[in-house]
Write an enzyme that holds these catalytic residues in place. Structure first.
Site, PDB file in Angstrom:
ATOM      1  N   GLU A 147       7.650   1.735   7.522  1.00  9.40           N
ATOM      2  CA  GLU A 147       7.699   3.156   7.826  1.00  9.40           C
ATOM      3  C   GLU A 147       6.809   3.949   6.868  1.00  9.40           C
ATOM      4  O   GLU A 147       6.958   3.834   5.645  1.00  9.40           O
ATOM      5  CB  GLU A 147       9.130   3.692   7.698  1.00  9.40           C
ATOM      6  CG  GLU A 147      10.106   3.124   8.705  1.00  9.40           C
ATOM      7  CD  GLU A 147      11.505   3.681   8.529  1.00  9.40           C
ATOM      8  OE1 GLU A 147      12.303   3.560   9.467  1.00  9.40           O
ATOM      9  OE2 GLU A 147      11.822   4.233   7.446  1.00  9.40           O
ATOM     10  N   CYS A 148       5.919   4.751   7.409  1.00  9.67           N
ATOM     11  CA  CYS A 148       5.136   5.733   6.656  1.00  9.67           C
ATOM     12  C   CYS A 148       4.483   5.094   5.432  1.00  9.67           C
ATOM     13  O   CYS A 148       3.536   4.321   5.573  1.00  9.67           O
ATOM     14  CB  CYS A 148       6.029   6.921   6.277  1.00  9.67           C
ATOM     15  SG  CYS A 148       5.118   8.430   5.873  1.00  9.67           S
ATOM     16  N   GLY A 149       4.947   5.366   4.229  1.00  8.50           N
ATOM     17  CA  GLY A 149       4.343   4.780   3.051  1.00  8.50           C
ATOM     18  C   GLY A 149       4.365   3.270   3.066  1.00  8.50           C
ATOM     19  O   GLY A 149       3.448   2.621   2.539  1.00  8.50           O
TER      20      GLY A 149
END
Length: 469
Positions: free
Chosen positions: A344-346
């Protein structure tokens, strides 16, 4: 995830929802200061955060000594919200709820939550650049949604005693005045709780975090709010009835042990810290054994069947992450063996080839995904999001200051809350072998079976529109 039966009696507890006219007014500082102040009085405090947020809860957890859960009528669901509050009221003397953005921002708003639950609002206003207009602002907030219960108003970043007096006399309802907090400093670096992109610096990243909280609590103790005795606080007691056991949404199965006997590795450190406690609870409720590890500490991937790479700040730690070549080799072996990864994301950015900061400096990363990240000074994604898989809707949100250019297959796309997918909108979900990755931060309890599939329990099925609610 909680389930409560309607046969359980209602529970009463002192409760306040800390809100503001807008973001940046100081509601996180006030909420954490209140939690610390009550804790120092020997009271048991439970703190909640409205809306999607990973960073503010770290401060509230440190201040209260207990995990902090998120409340939101759409992402979390009102049955779960009521169950969480009912459970907290059974063990706490005080419940504090921090709002999100401004009191009337979003859908549903913090004001809607306060009205539905009967929790009085403590309004925090940055009054550093106003005098008589303070009263007008409070009057407008008070009357905008008259059904919302109120506790009072606290002026923040007040310069002098005379300034505080001007603010107090401007109120049409003098009983709302709960005091003033002094201006702590000028600029971001001088704030008691420092900020950066994406929000506050997390409490666990500052060695003097508890000293900062004690300083905020000391300031609060000098206000009328902080000088109230316990009997006065009890006028804000709220009855929290038990919620009926939540039913799964249309098209979604009741929670089952889809991850029974499987070990899910979870990256957890300053680079990967965007973790909802409810997501961990959900994984365990599905039978998963959780194995935490720290990429920043040079640790390798623990023996596992699947890997969850949460969001965080890989851009601040790219050098250390890239230097962990042992983990990079572990990740490649994990993917080569066909074992699932949800990033997720980072977490997604860390799997890319490189990341370039806002000043143009590039650093290599783990090179698992064929993509490169570019940090930006402007917000690139914000808001509640959902995606459709395994026959129902997985809810969550997006919030990032970067762009990820990736040539992996796009197998899904998120959309705004309650809206169908629009071409070019939302966040892409990429797949590369056994890896699924997106900017989308998922709220696991909203669709546990989908999360289990992303973690390899069954094939992931991206199957057209489902009922959007």
């Amino acid at each position: 995830m909680l389930t409560e039966t309607s046969a359980q009696a209602a529970r009463r507890c002192v409760a306040v929802l800390v809100a503001a006219p807008a973001s940046g007014q100081g509601k996180t500082t006030v909420t954490a200061a209140l939690a610390r102040w009550h804790s120092r009085q020997g009271r048991t405090v439970r703190v909640f955060k409205c809306g999607p947020d990973f960073l503010d809860p770290y401060w509230h957890q440190l201040a209260s000594g207990a995990p902090v859960h998120n409340l939101d009528g759409w992402m979390v669901g009102m049955d779960e919200v009521r169950a969480r509050l009912h459970a907290a009221a059974g063990e706490a003397d005080v419940i504090l709820i921090e709002g999100v953005m401004g009191l009337f921002d979003g859908s549903p708003t913090a004001a809607d939550l306060a009205q539905q639950l009967g929790v009085p609002v403590l309004l925090v206003v940055d009054a550093g650049a106003m005098a008589g207009s303070f009263g007008a602002l409070v009057l407008g907030m008070r009357q905008y949604q008259p059904e919302v219960p109120w506790a009072g108003v606290l002026a923040n970043r007040v310069a002098t005693g005379m300034h505080a007096q001007m603010l107090q006399t401007s109120l049409r309802e003098p009983d709302l005045w709960l005091g003033a907090l002094a201006r702590i400093g000028q600029g971001r670096d001088a704030q008691l709780l420092p900020e950066r992109h994406l929000g506050l610096v997390a409490a666990h990243e500052l060695p003097d975090a508890m000293a900062r909280l004690n300083a905020a609590a000391d300031q609060l103790a000098d206000t009328p709010l902080g000088q109230m005795d316990w009997a006065a606080w009890q006028r804000w007691s709220v009855e929290f009835p038990a919620a009926a056991a939540a039913q799964p949404p249309t098209g979604q199965q009741a929670l089952q042990p889809w991850l029974q006997g499987r070990t899910v590795a979870v990256a957890s450190d300053a680079a990967f810290s965007f973790i909802y406690p409810a997501n961990l609870d959900c994984l365990q409720a599905m039978g998963a054994n959780l194995a935490f590890f720290s990429p920043l500490a040079g640790e390798g991937l623990p023996p596992c069947d699947a890997l969850w790479l949460p969001g965080g700040y890989p851009e601040l730690h790219a050098g250390k992450l890239a230097a962990n070549t042992g983990l990079q080799a572990d990740l490649r072996a994990h993917v080569a063996a066909g074992k699932a990864v949800w990033a997720e994301c980072g977490g997604m950015l860390a799997l890319g080839r490189q990341i370039t900061d806002a000043q143009g400096q590039s650093r290599p990363l783990w090179d698992i995904l064929p993509g490169t990240a570019q940090m930006q000074t402007r917000l690139a994604g914000l808001g509640m999001q959902q995606c459709v898989l395994q026959g129902s809707v997985l809810r969550g949100h997006t919030f990032h200051y970067s762009r990820f250019d990736c040539s992996a297959a796009e197998v899904g796309r998120t959309s705004r809350a309650r809206q169908p997918v629009e071409p070019g909108k939302g966040e892409a979900v990429y797949r590369q072998g056994s890896v699924h990755a997106s900017y989308f931060h998922a709220w696991f309890p909203s669709h546990p079976r989908a999360v289990a599939a992303l973690l390899g329990a069954e094939p992931v099925c991206w199957d057209g529109p489902a009922e959007l609610s």
